[in-house]
Design an enzyme around this catalytic site. Sequence first.
Site, PDB file in Angstrom:
ATOM      1  N   SER A 293       0.257  -4.827  -2.315  1.00 30.37           N
ATOM      2  CA  SER A 293       0.267  -6.184  -1.763  1.00 30.37           C
ATOM      3  C   SER A 293       1.318  -7.026  -2.455  1.00 30.37           C
ATOM      4  O   SER A 293       1.611  -6.834  -3.647  1.00 30.37           O
ATOM      5  CB  SER A 293      -1.118  -6.829  -1.963  1.00 30.37           C
TER       6      SER A 293
ATOM      7  N   TYR B 127      -8.065  -9.643  -6.779  1.00 26.63           N
ATOM      8  CA  TYR B 127      -7.500  -8.807  -5.712  1.00 26.63           C
ATOM      9  C   TYR B 127      -6.131  -8.277  -6.127  1.00 26.63           C
ATOM     10  O   TYR B 127      -5.852  -7.083  -6.022  1.00 26.63           O
ATOM     11  CB  TYR B 127      -7.400  -9.620  -4.419  1.00 26.63           C
TER      12      TYR B 127
END
Length: 335
Positions: A127, A152
């Site tokens: 990501s 995350y």
Amino acid sequence: MKILVTGAAGFIGMHVSQLLLARGDQVVGVDNLNDYYDPRLKHARLARLQPHAGFRFEKLDVADRDGMDRLFRAERFDRVVHLAAQAGVRYSLVNPQAYIDSNVVGFTNILEGCRHHGVQHLVYASSSSVYGGNTAMPFSEHHNIDHPVSLYAATKKANELMAHTYSHLFGLPTTGLRFFTVYGPWGRPDMALFLFTKAMLAGEPIKVFNHGKMVRDFTYVDDIAEGVVRVLDRVATPDPAFDAAAPDPARSNVPYRVFNIGNNAPVTLMEFIEAIEAAVGRPALKEFLPLQDGDVPATYADVSELEAWTGFRPRMPVPEGIGRFVAWYRDYFKQ
């Protein structure tokens, strides 16, 4: 080839599976169909894949160690595209354990399956959030990523480190893809484009964080899917020029690579909203709010490494991509 796609009922997973099936690969799709968002959307995505003779679905959680081991033993996959994960930055502030279970434990099960069952190449979702507190733009794979600002992001960086370890210890070719703000038809309901479109059509206000001063490298889902497949086809190899005395984060002396996949054309949040207004045909009621915890004010992808490796770079203009999403939204929800 026989390819495992985890998260096959997800936004990106469905599009990647469609591309693989269209060219004749066999796809085994795995998803746990959890209720992080409305499972009906996940089932609707699956319904687009299941008519294909080359597709088979297994309802399975990647964190299920025994279940994943049985799957790898039975199927003997040629390659793996690992897209299943607990998504979302804000949710990691309230349910951190979900991210450890899915993104760390689940990824370990994927690595072990690949290691023990002869998988030729593992491609997995990282990501843009791994860049965390970095402010040098555009973000480059050559930059250090030691300052995540959400759990995350930390789990995605952990995936890259774990993959490198397996590439080093077991010679497993691995490639991580740092996705930049993916949008498009069949997208997630918790993402800004979905939320904004829904609110505008209902005449309700939208929440504009950081007082509209956000910048994002919005990347259309078809470009993401094509990038995934192109990277899957080019197996990671060691870089003979890697210098361990001055290590480059984008390189390694083992079969390991990481790439940005972004549009390389960031737009402001206000420009993004204006494009949605144009597609919807009405102005948005805006509620301006401060930056959310765990979020970053800007993202911008350097995609030169991806282009050099695959000959591909994303190309969908944001206004056109938004128009396609709004058309899908109106059709799907009969509005």
